[in-house]
Scaffold this active site. Structure first.
Site, PDB file in Angstrom:
ATOM      1  N   ALA A  14      45.098  58.805  61.294  1.00  0.00           N
ATOM      2  CA  ALA A  14      44.727  59.991  60.516  1.00  0.00           C
ATOM      3  C   ALA A  14      45.514  60.179  59.228  1.00  0.00           C
ATOM      4  CB  ALA A  14      44.884  61.240  61.382  1.00  0.00           C
ATOM      5  N   GLY A  17      42.252  57.197  54.540  1.00  0.00           N
ATOM      6  CA  GLY A  17      40.864  56.807  54.701  1.00  0.00           C
ATOM      7  C   GLY A  17      40.033  57.776  55.520  1.00  0.00           C
ATOM      8  N   GLY A  19      40.097  58.492  58.701  1.00  0.00           N
ATOM      9  CA  GLY A  19      40.842  59.330  59.628  1.00  0.00           C
ATOM     10  C   GLY A  19      41.431  60.555  58.969  1.00  0.00           C
ATOM     11  N   TYR A 166      37.425  40.358  62.836  1.00  0.00           N
ATOM     12  CA  TYR A 166      37.178  41.789  62.637  1.00  0.00           C
ATOM     13  C   TYR A 166      35.820  42.190  63.203  1.00  0.00           C
ATOM     14  CZ  TYR A 166      36.154  46.205  60.301  1.00  0.00           C
ATOM     15  OH  TYR A 166      35.803  47.506  60.040  1.00  0.00           O
TER      16      TYR A 166
END
Length: 297
Positions: A14, A17, A19, A166
Site C-alpha cells: 500500500a 501504485g 495499493g 511474472y
C-alpha cells in the site's frame, strides 16, 4: 463507492501504485485501513499523510515481507488480534526481476505474488470469519492468460524469462482466487473471493525492468498506460461492491481490457481448471507450511 465507516481493510503493497490509491480511496470513504507493507518507515509516511487528509479515520501500518514466512506469520498474528477483518486486498507484487529462489525452493515472482498471499490469507481466515461479510480480493493481471504453471518446477530451473515467470505468478493468483471461491461455497461462514485486474496501468512496476525490455516498459507505461487511479478502480469495486458473487472477475471495460472502468469480465479456462486449482492449493500448502481450514457447514 458507498461510505465504508465501520469496516476494516488490509491492503498489501500500500505504499505505491495501485495499493496506495486503493488505501487512499478506502480511507477517504471512512474505512479503517491497515497498510500491510514491507517498508515500515515508508508505510508510516503514507499512513500519516492519509490521516492528515482524513481526520478521524484510522490508518495503521503492519510490517510484512511476503518473501519471508516468519514475517508473514508475525503480521498475521498481529492483525489477527483485531476484532475482525472485513476485506483483505492481496495487491502487492513484484515484476521483471532476475532469477532467484527462496529458501523453500520457489522462484521469487511465484513466492511474492502468490505464495506469500496464500499464506497470509490462510492465516488471516479466522479474523476474516469474524466479519459479517468477509471478502478477499486477489489482484491478478490480463497476462495470466499467457501464463503456464509448472508445479513440478516452481524454482524455474529450466529456461527462465522474467515475463514468463511474472505471467505464471499472475495465473497462480487467478487459480488461487477461483479455488478459494470453490472451497468456500459450502462453508458455514463463507469468505467471498473476488478477482480483479488493473488493465495496463502506469505503476512503479513499469520501471523495474532492465536493458531494452526495461526501457520499452518505461516508455510504453508513460505513453500508453492508464493512470494508477484508473487502474485501481477494479480492485476498489471488487472490495466494496456488496452484491458480487464469489469467483467474480473484475477488469476494465475498454478495448482488450487494457483500460477503462470496472466491469465483470471473462476468466481464462486455465484459471477455472478445478484440477489445476487442487494441485496448486496442495503445492502451496507444501511450500508455505500453512494449511487452509474451511469452516464446517
Amino acid at each position: 463507492m458507498a461510505e465504508q465507516k465501520g469496516r476494516t481493510f488490509v491492503v498489501t503493497g500500500a505504499t505505491s501504485g495501485l495499493g496506495l490509491v486503493t488505501a487512499r480511496e478506502l480511507a477517504a470513504h471512512g474505512g479503517r485501513v491497515l497498510l500491510a507493507v514491507r517498508d515500515a518507515a515508508r508505510g508510516e509516511e503514507v499512513a500519516s499523510s492519509l490521516r492528515r487528509a482524513n481526520p478521524g479515520v484510522e490508518v495503521e501500518v503492519r510490517q510484512v515481507d511476503l518473501l519471508n514466512s516468519d514475517s508473514i506469520r508475525r503480521a498475521a498474528e498481529e492483525i489477527g488480534e483485531e476484532e475482525s477483518v472485513d476485506v483483505l486486498v492481496n495487491n502487492a507484487g513484484i515484476s521483471m526481476v532476475g532469477h532467484s529462489v527462496t529458501a523453500q525452493g520457489a522462484e521469487h515472482h511465484l513466492a511474492a505474488n502468490h505464495l506469500g498471499h496464500f499464506a497470509l490469507t490462510a492465516l488471516l481466515a479466522p479474523a476474516l470469519r469474524r466479519s459479517p461479510a468477509p471478502r478477499v480480493v486477489t489482484v491478478t493481471s490480463y497476462l495470466h492468460e499467457k501464463g503456464e504453471l509448472d508445479l513440478d518446477d516452481v524454482a524455474w530451473s529450466r529456461k527462465y524469462t522474467p515475463i514468463a515467470a511474472y505471467s505464471a505468478s499472475k495465473l497462480a493468483n487467478a487459480v488461487f482466487a477461483v479455488e478459494l471461491a470453490r472451497r468456500e461455497q459450502s462453508s458455514s461462514s463463507p469468505i467471498t473471493s473476488i478477482l480483479a485486474h488493473p488493465g495496463y496501468s502506469n505503476t512503479p512496476m513499469q520501471s523495474k525492468g532492465t536493458g531494452i525490455t526495461g526501457i520499452a516498459m518505461r516508455v510504453s507505461g508513460k505513453l500508453l498506460a492508464q493512470s494508477p487511479e484508473m487502474g485501481a478502480l477494479p480492485q476498489l469495486f471488487a472490495a466494496t461492491e456488496p452484491d458480487l458473487a464469489g469467483g467474480s472477475y473484475i477488469g476494465p471495460d475498454g478495448r482488450g481490457g487494457r483500460s477503462g472502468h470496472p466491469e465483470l469480465v471473462q476468466l481464462s479456462a486455465a484459471a477455472q481448471d478445478p484440477e489445476l486449482g487442487r494441485r496448486l492449493w496442495e503445492r502451496s500448502q507444501q511450500l508455505t507450511g500453512v494449511r487452509w481450514h474451511t469452516a464446517e457447514a
